[in-house]
Design an enzyme around this catalytic site. Sequence first.
Site, PDB file in Angstrom:
ATOM      1  CG  ASP A 142      -1.769   1.191   1.372  1.00  0.00           C
ATOM      2  OD1 ASP A 142      -2.356   1.597   0.361  1.00  0.00           O
ATOM      3  OD2 ASP A 142      -1.864   1.746   2.483  1.00  0.00           O
ATOM      4  CG  ASP A 182      -1.523   7.624   0.471  1.00  0.00           C
ATOM      5  OD1 ASP A 182      -0.727   8.571   0.457  1.00  0.00           O
ATOM      6  OD2 ASP A 182      -2.224   7.306  -0.507  1.00  0.00           O
ATOM      7  CB  SER A 187      -7.186   3.531  -1.942  1.00  0.00           C
ATOM      8  OG  SER A 187      -7.421   2.233  -1.450  1.00  0.00           O
ATOM      9  CG  ASP A 201      -1.806   2.386   6.597  1.00  0.00           C
ATOM     10  OD1 ASP A 201      -2.265   3.461   7.032  1.00  0.00           O
ATOM     11  OD2 ASP A 201      -1.942   2.025   5.409  1.00  0.00           O
TER      12      ASP A 201
END
Length: 221
Positions: A14, A16, A107, A163
Site C-alpha cells: 500500500d 499512504d 487506493s 496500515d
Amino acid sequence: MAVTTMIASGMLFDMDGVLVSSIASVNRCWRLWAKHYGVDVPDDYEIPHGVRAVDVMRSLAPQVDPVEGLRLIEEMEINDVHDIVTLPGAKALLESLPLERWAIVTSATHVLLEARLRAAGLPKPERLISADKVERGKPDPLPYLMGAARLGISPKDCLVFEDAPSGVKAGVAAGARVVGVLGTTPEEELRALGAGWIVPSLAAVTAVAVEDGLKVSIDAI
C-alpha cells in the site's frame, strides 16, 4: 521484537500510511472539497483511510457527480504535496528490491500516486495497481489479486504491507500473508483483522534476492 525470516515471491505495498504519510494533505483537501460542494462535515469527522476517493464521495456526498467530484479532489491532492512525509525504511527497502519482485497497490489514482512518490523521492514501480484500474476497491480483494497477477505469482506467495483496516481485509481475502504497519490503526485492530506480523515501520523489514524469490526478515512486535 522477534525476527521472522521467510521466503516470498513478491511484495505488494500500500502507499499512504506504509510508504508515505499524506494524512495532513488528505484532511485539508477533503474539507476544502466538502466546502466547495456545500457539504457540512463535523469537526470530529475522520476521512476514511485506505479507500478510493470515489468511495469516500459516495459516503460523504452521494449527490455529487462522481466524475466531476473525483476530478476536483484529485486536482486538489496533486497540488498539495508540500508536506508529504517519506516513512522510515521505505526508500531503503524499495531500492533493495528487484523491480520485478514488487508492486504498489493503492487506493490513490495513478496520477496522484506519481505525484506523491515524486514528492517523497521514492522509486516508481514498473507494476502498480491504482484506484482507477479496479472496478472494486479495498476491502475487496480484487486490487491485491490484480497486484499478484501483475507480478505473475500467486497471492499466497506474496507479502502484503498495509496500515489500514480496508487494506488488511483486502490482503487477507486475497489469500496473501499480511504485514500490518503501525501509524494509522491500533496494533490490536490490525491483528484482529488478520495481519500475521506487526511492524512499527518498514525499517523493521529487510529483503535479499535469492534464487526462488526474496528472503525477507521481519523484526516484528
